[in-house]
Design an enzyme around this catalytic site. Structure first.
Site, PDB file in Angstrom:
ATOM      1  CG  ASN A  35      -1.701   1.230   1.414  1.00 37.71           C
ATOM      2  OD1 ASN A  35      -1.786   2.054   0.498  1.00 37.71           O
ATOM      3  ND2 ASN A  35      -2.305   1.405   2.585  1.00 37.71           N
ATOM      4  CD1 TRP A  36       3.421   0.818  -2.923  1.00 36.19           C
ATOM      5  CD2 TRP A  36       3.598   2.058  -4.779  1.00 36.19           C
ATOM      6  NE1 TRP A  36       4.098   0.074  -3.853  1.00 36.19           N
ATOM      7  CE2 TRP A  36       4.218   0.808  -5.009  1.00 36.19           C
ATOM      8  CE3 TRP A  36       3.584   3.002  -5.812  1.00 36.19           C
ATOM      9  CZ2 TRP A  36       4.824   0.490  -6.227  1.00 36.19           C
ATOM     10  CZ3 TRP A  36       4.180   2.690  -7.030  1.00 36.19           C
ATOM     11  CH2 TRP A  36       4.798   1.446  -7.233  1.00 36.19           C
ATOM     12  CE  LYS A  37      -0.184   3.342   4.664  1.00 34.39           C
ATOM     13  NZ  LYS A  37      -0.136   3.474   6.126  1.00 34.39           N
ATOM     14  CG  HIS A  48      -5.855   2.131   4.995  1.00 41.78           C
ATOM     15  ND1 HIS A  48      -5.450   3.110   5.862  1.00 41.78           N
ATOM     16  CD2 HIS A  48      -4.846   1.221   4.941  1.00 41.78           C
ATOM     17  CE1 HIS A  48      -4.236   2.792   6.324  1.00 41.78           C
ATOM     18  NE2 HIS A  48      -3.851   1.653   5.780  1.00 41.78           N
ATOM     19  CD  GLU A  97      -2.957   5.699   6.514  1.00 41.95           C
ATOM     20  OE1 GLU A  97      -2.916   5.732   5.268  1.00 41.95           O
ATOM     21  OE2 GLU A  97      -2.062   5.181   7.207  1.00 41.95           O
ATOM     22  CD  GLU A 155      -3.624  -2.249   7.290  1.00 42.13           C
ATOM     23  OE1 GLU A 155      -2.512  -2.522   6.855  1.00 42.13           O
ATOM     24  OE2 GLU A 155      -4.199  -1.175   7.059  1.00 42.13           O
ATOM     25  N   GLY A 187       2.352   2.411  10.710  1.00 43.29           N
ATOM     26  CA  GLY A 187       3.320   3.490  10.548  1.00 43.29           C
ATOM     27  C   GLY A 187       4.034   3.877  11.837  1.00 43.29           C
ATOM     28  CB  SER A 193       4.992  -1.651  11.955  1.00 44.16           C
ATOM     29  OG  SER A 193       4.630  -0.292  12.152  1.00 44.16           O
ATOM     30  N   GLY A 252       2.789  -1.024   4.246  1.00 42.60           N
ATOM     31  CA  GLY A 252       2.877   0.399   3.924  1.00 42.60           C
ATOM     32  C   GLY A 252       4.318   0.804   3.696  1.00 42.60           C
ATOM     33  N   GLY A 253       4.936   1.348   4.736  1.00 42.69           N
ATOM     34  CA  GLY A 253       6.287   1.894   4.625  1.00 42.69           C
ATOM     35  C   GLY A 253       7.283   0.967   3.946  1.00 42.69           C
TER      36      GLY A 253
HETATM   37  P1  PGA Z   1       2.700   0.404   7.598  1.00 45.83           P
HETATM   38  O1  PGA Z   1       1.257   0.630   6.942  1.00 45.83           O
HETATM   39  O2  PGA Z   1       3.234  -0.891   7.059  1.00 45.83           O
HETATM   40  O3  PGA Z   1       3.502   1.583   7.173  1.00 45.83           O
HETATM   41  O4  PGA Z   1       2.488   0.341   9.084  1.00 45.83           O
HETATM   42  C1  PGA Z   1       0.394  -0.453   6.722  1.00 45.83           C
HETATM   43  C2  PGA Z   1      -0.914   0.046   6.156  1.00 45.83           C
HETATM   44  O5  PGA Z   1      -1.388   1.108   6.582  1.00 45.83           O
HETATM   45  O6  PGA Z   1      -1.513  -0.585   5.265  1.00 45.83           O
END
Ligand code: PGA
Length: 248
Positions: free
Chosen positions: A9-11, A94, A96, A166, A172, A212, A233-234
Site C-alpha cells: 500500500n504505497w499510500k 483503510h 486512514e 490492521e 506506521g 509495521s 505500507g512503509g
Molecule cells: P505500515 O502501513 O506498514 O507503514 O504500518 C500499513 C498500512 O497502513 O496498510
C-alpha cells in the site's frame, strides 16, 4: 490451502515516474514469490505501471474505489474505470480513510460490493485503535466491522475477497502486533465469517495482517496459521525491502 497475498500500500507516495522505477526494480526481485504479489500505487500511477507489469507475477491494486458506476462524484474513480486499467485488487476501508475522509462501515460495504461486481477483489480493512485494545473492545469491534463490511455479499464472493486486519496503533508506528496478537485477532475475524457464512467460506477467505510489517518480522508473522499475507505500507516503498517481505 489458502494462497497468501502480500500487497504493498504505497499510500500517497510515488509520482508516475517514481512508480515506474519502483516496479521495474521490483519485478526481478519477486519473480519467484510463492505468494500472490500486489502493488497498490496512487490512482494517478496506475496507467504508468500497467504496461510494465504485464506478463509478470505482480498484480495491480488501487487504494480505493467508488460505489457508483459514474456521475457527479468529483474526485472519485469507479470500479469499471479501474478494471479497464487492469486493476485486480482495491483496498477499501483503510483506517486512514475512516479517520481522515469520513469512511464508514456502510461506505466500506458499498465500495466492496461495487468492486466485486466489476470483478475486482476488495481488500477490506478492519482494526482497532490503541484505546479500544486497552479497553478490551478489539474482538467486538473487528467482528462488527467485518459483519457490516460484508453485508449482502454472498458467500461465493466472500470466498474470493481479502480482509486485512490492521491494528491502528501498529500502522506506521514501528510497533508491530506480536505474532500471537495478530493471529488471535485474525482468528476472531475468521470466526465472525464462520458464524455468518459457515466453515467452507471461513476457511477460504484470506485474512492479512498489516501494521509495521517488514523484512525483519515477516517470516514470524507468516509462520502463524491464521495469517494469510500482509498489507505493507512503509516497507513497500523500496524494492529491496518489499521483496524481502514477499520472499519471507
Ligand atoms: P505500515 O502501513 O506498514 O507503514 O504500518 C500499513 C498500512 O497502513 O496498510
Amino acid at each position: 490451502m489458502r494462497k497468501p497475498v502480500i500487497a504493498g500500500n504505497w499510500k500517497m507516495n510515488m509520482s508516475p515516474n517514481e512508480a515506474k522505477i519502483l516496479v521495474t526494480e521490483l519485478i526481478p526481485l519477486v519473480k519467484d514469490a510463492k505468494c500472490e504479489v500486489v502493488v497498490c500505487p496512487p490512482y494517478i500511477d496506475l496507467a504508468a505501471v500497467k504496461p510494465i507489469l504485464e506478463g509478470t507475477n505482480i498484480k495491480l491494486g488501487a487504494q480505493n474505489v467508488h460505489w457508483a458506476e459514474k456521475g457527479a462524484f468529483t474526485g472519485e474513480v469507479s470500479a469499471a474505470m479501474l478494471k479497464e486499467l487492469g486493476v485486480s485488487y482495491a483496498i477499501v476501508g483503510h483506517s486512514e480513510r475512516r479517520q481522515y475522509f469520513g469512511e464508514t462501515d456502510e461506505t466500506v460495504n458499498k465500495r466492496a460490493r461495487a468492486a466485486l461486481a466489476a470483478g475486482i477483489i476488495p481488500i477490506v480493512c478492519v482494526g482497532e485503535s490503541l484505546s479500544q485494545r486497552e479497553n478490551g473492545e478489539t474482538d467486538a469491534l473487528v467482528t462488527a466491522q467485518v459483519t457490516l463490511a460484508l453485508d449482502s455479499i454472498p458467500a461465493s464472493d466472500v470466498e474470493r475477497l481479502v480482509i486485512a486486519y490492521e491494528p491502528i496503533w501498529a500502522i506506521g508506528t514501528g510497533k508491530t502486533a506480536t505474532k500471537e496478537q495478530a493471529n488471535e485477532t485474525i482468528a476472531v475475524i475468521r470466526a465472525a465469517v464462520r458464524s455468518l457464512y459457515g466453515e467452507a467460506t471461513a476457511s477460504a477467505v484470506r485474512i492479512q495482517y498489516g501494521g509495521s510489517m517488514n523484512a525483519a518480522n515477516a517470516t514470524e508473522l507468516m509462520s502463524m496459521g491464521e495469517i494469510d499475507g500482509g498489507l505493507i505500507g512503509g516497507a513497500s516503498l523500496k524494492a529491496a525491502d518489499f521483496s524481502k517481505v514477499v520472499n519471507y
